[in-house]
Enzyme design. Structure first.
Site, PDB file in Angstrom:
ATOM      1  N   HIS A   1       7.219   5.918  -0.889  1.00  0.00           N
ATOM      2  CA  HIS A   1       6.552   4.892  -0.092  1.00  0.00           C
ATOM      3  C   HIS A   1       7.269   3.571  -0.322  1.00  0.00           C
ATOM      4  O   HIS A   1       7.688   3.257  -1.432  1.00  0.00           O
ATOM      5  CB  HIS A   1       5.077   4.760  -0.476  1.00  0.00           C
ATOM      6  N   HIS A   2       7.447   2.784   0.739  1.00  0.00           N
ATOM      7  CA  HIS A   2       8.242   1.557   0.650  1.00  0.00           C
ATOM      8  C   HIS A   2       7.611   0.526  -0.275  1.00  0.00           C
ATOM      9  O   HIS A   2       8.272  -0.407  -0.735  1.00  0.00           O
ATOM     10  CB  HIS A   2       8.436   0.958   2.050  1.00  0.00           C
ATOM     11  N   SER A   3       6.334   0.673  -0.572  1.00  0.00           N
ATOM     12  CA  SER A   3       5.679  -0.270  -1.473  1.00  0.00           C
ATOM     13  C   SER A   3       6.207  -0.160  -2.898  1.00  0.00           C
ATOM     14  O   SER A   3       6.044  -1.083  -3.705  1.00  0.00           O
ATOM     15  CB  SER A   3       4.166  -0.041  -1.480  1.00  0.00           C
TER      16      SER A   3
ATOM     17  N   GLY B   1       9.278  -0.265  -3.778  1.00  0.00           N
ATOM     18  CA  GLY B   1      10.413  -1.169  -3.946  1.00  0.00           C
ATOM     19  C   GLY B   1      11.216  -1.229  -2.662  1.00  0.00           C
ATOM     20  O   GLY B   1      11.024  -0.416  -1.751  1.00  0.00           O
TER      21      GLY B   1
END
Length: 511
Positions: free
Chosen positions: A156-158, A160
């Site tokens: 998930h892009h959260s 990094g």
């Protein structure tokens, strides 16, 4: 006998809680918003049959030791205010590693490539389980045209930004020539040779010229930043790109199934152009991309013209495409001070601290679209735009404004505004530097790495990843908009050959 019960002091308890819990950064919260729920996905081809047990053991010694990859995202309520926090948890590696059963005996290389494309595309519709850390690894016992087996990493892009995540993945790998050494990235000289030559002189004339150049550079930096900021605001409000065959309509739309394809070309060809034209690799990549997009759009407009029944003008020509096309890309820029692969390896091995998270800004980059008699014109226009964008603080400004927006108006409003701004542009673009020597993925030599992103409002995303003497181009496309992404890759490759030939002919003429 007296039994002593050891209790943590309030200070120790608070310190332990802070270590085990961390709030999500502003950017990470945006990436969890429904309007901007983004994932990073990387396809890795290897030269031998994958051994799942070896990979799982390697993950236990590396990736799982990283705080973000051993924490789950939890919504907490404190004083009637809901917050999102990373909470450390016990990670079971087997729960994150998927080994699907594939009947490969009747699958030839061409069909295997299609199977891989379909498998990865299916992953874009499956959200990650938020009850555990937001990552997973798929190990495919599948022989494709360019790899013996394939691994697919999904984050998930959260967790990094893309550059940090790729650096972290590289920190889990080792050189095949020495399994105790980390990958080596190419040296980048960022020193400005022009200013150093001037300051080396003596006399008031040189000092005056140096001061004048510094003053002029500062003035241009301010003016360029102001112009870019105004254009960014206009894009967020009303300034839309031309409706072309590669532009989708994604404003506040539901998640869609995306297609992911890739192509590997010679990095030596790109370096040959770079050296002869006195440019950077990035200049060449963007110049070739302009040429490839122009060729692809000219074809698509020609096909559209034929479909409407213009039989007398069925021959494709430059008139099929509008003379003026506004086509812009959102370029992601990493604003964090460089974190080396060694720093990330130490973080996983020794628990050392280094800065982490999403610290990225955006640059709205205009592509010059159109067929050119001289293919080298694409390189010239790309370099001029890049040099001008380098003399601007647009990326830093968008990062600062984004943080302010989240504090002032909240995550939902910020995510919707970012979604609107990106919807008014056409595509996303990113270029990542990879190792210069062959590396292995827990003992499995790598043939290529193809990272990409999906979940943002673009029908086309292009990622470039260098590795040894190769460059892999990854496309993430909306198949309802771009029905033939492999043709776009072919046009990019053909543009590279055309520009290379033009450069060689120019060199032989000058000799």
């Amino acid at each position: 006998m007296e039994i002593k019960i050891h209790r943590d002091t309030p200070e120790a308890t608070l310190k332990k809680t802070k270590e085990e819990e961390q709030p999500l950064s502003p950017a990470a919260r945006v990436f969890h918003a429904p309007a901007f729920n983004c994932y990073v996905i990387t396809v890795i081809g290897v030269k031998k049959k994958i051994e799942p047990d070896v990979v799982i053991e390697g993950l236990k010694q590396t990736l799982i030791r990283h705080p973000r990859f051993s924490s789950k995202m939890v919504n907490k309520t404190n004083k009637n205010k809901q917050t999102q926090r990373w909470v450390r948890t016990n990670v079971v590696a087997n729960n994150h590693v998927i080994v699907p059963e594939i009947q490969t005996q009747n699958i030839e290389n061409a069909n295997a490539d299609k199977f891989l494309d379909s498998y990865v595309s299916d992953l874009t519709l499956v959200p990650l389980d938020t009850s555990k850390p937001l990552w997973e690894l798929h190990l495919l016992d599948l022989k494709t045209s360019d790899a013996e087996n394939v691994a697919v990493l999904k984050f998930h892009h959260s967790l990094g930004d893309g550059m940090s995540l790729m650096a972290l993945v590289l920190a889990c790998m080792r050189k095949t020539s020495n399994l105790n050494e980390l990958p080596t990235l190419p040296y980048q000289n960022r020193t400005s040779s022009g200013s150093s030559r001037l300051t080396g002189g003596s006399g008031s004339g040189f000092r005056f010229l140096w001061l004048f150049m510094v003053l002029w550079s500062t003035i241009m930096l301010v003016l360029n930043t102001i112009c870019d900021a105004l254009r960014f605001i206009a894009t967020a409000m009303f300034l839309k790109d031309t409706k072309t065959p590669i532009k989708g309509d994604y404003r506040l739309s539901k998640p869609k199934r995306m297609s992911l394809v890739h192509l590997t070309v010679s990095l030596d060809d790109i370096k040959l152009i770079k050296t002869n034209m006195k440019m950077t690799v990035n200049d060449v990549v963007i110049g070739v991309t302009q040429a490839g997009l122009s060729k692809y759009l000219e074809r698509r407009y020609g096909e559209k013209k034929n479909v409407v029944g213009d039989d007398q003008k069925s021959k494709k020509n430059s008139n099929d495409m509008p003379k003026r096309i506004r086509l812009r890309s959102a370029l992601l820029v990493n604003l964090r001070p460089t974190t080396g692969i060694q720093d990330l390896a130490d973080m996983m091995d020794k628990g050392s601290k280094c800065r982490w998270g999403n610290m990225i800004g955006y640059i709205v980059f205009p592509f010059s679209i159109g067929l050119r008699k001289d293919p080298l014109e694409h390189l010239g226009t790309a370099k001029r735009i890049i040099d001008r964008k380098k003399n601007s603080l647009e990326a830093a400004l968008t990062f600062i404004v984004g943080k302010f927006m989240i504090k002032a108006f909240g995550v939902k409003v910020t995510a919707n505004l970012l979604n609107r701004m990106l919807s008014n542009t056409t595509m996303s673009f990113s270029n990542l530097i990879g190792p210069i020597e062959e590396i292995s993925f827990f003992g499995h030599p790598i043939t290529y790495m193809a990272p990409s992103v999906y979940g943002h409002p673009h029908a086309l995303t292009m990622h470039f990843q260098s590795y040894m003497n190769k460059m892999t181009i990854s496309l993430t496309v909306d198949p309802t908009v771009i029905i033939n992404p492999h043709q776009l890759l072919d046009d990019w490759e053909e543009s590279l050959r055309t520009i290379k030939t033009a450069v060689q002919e120019r060199g032989s003429t000058l000799q």
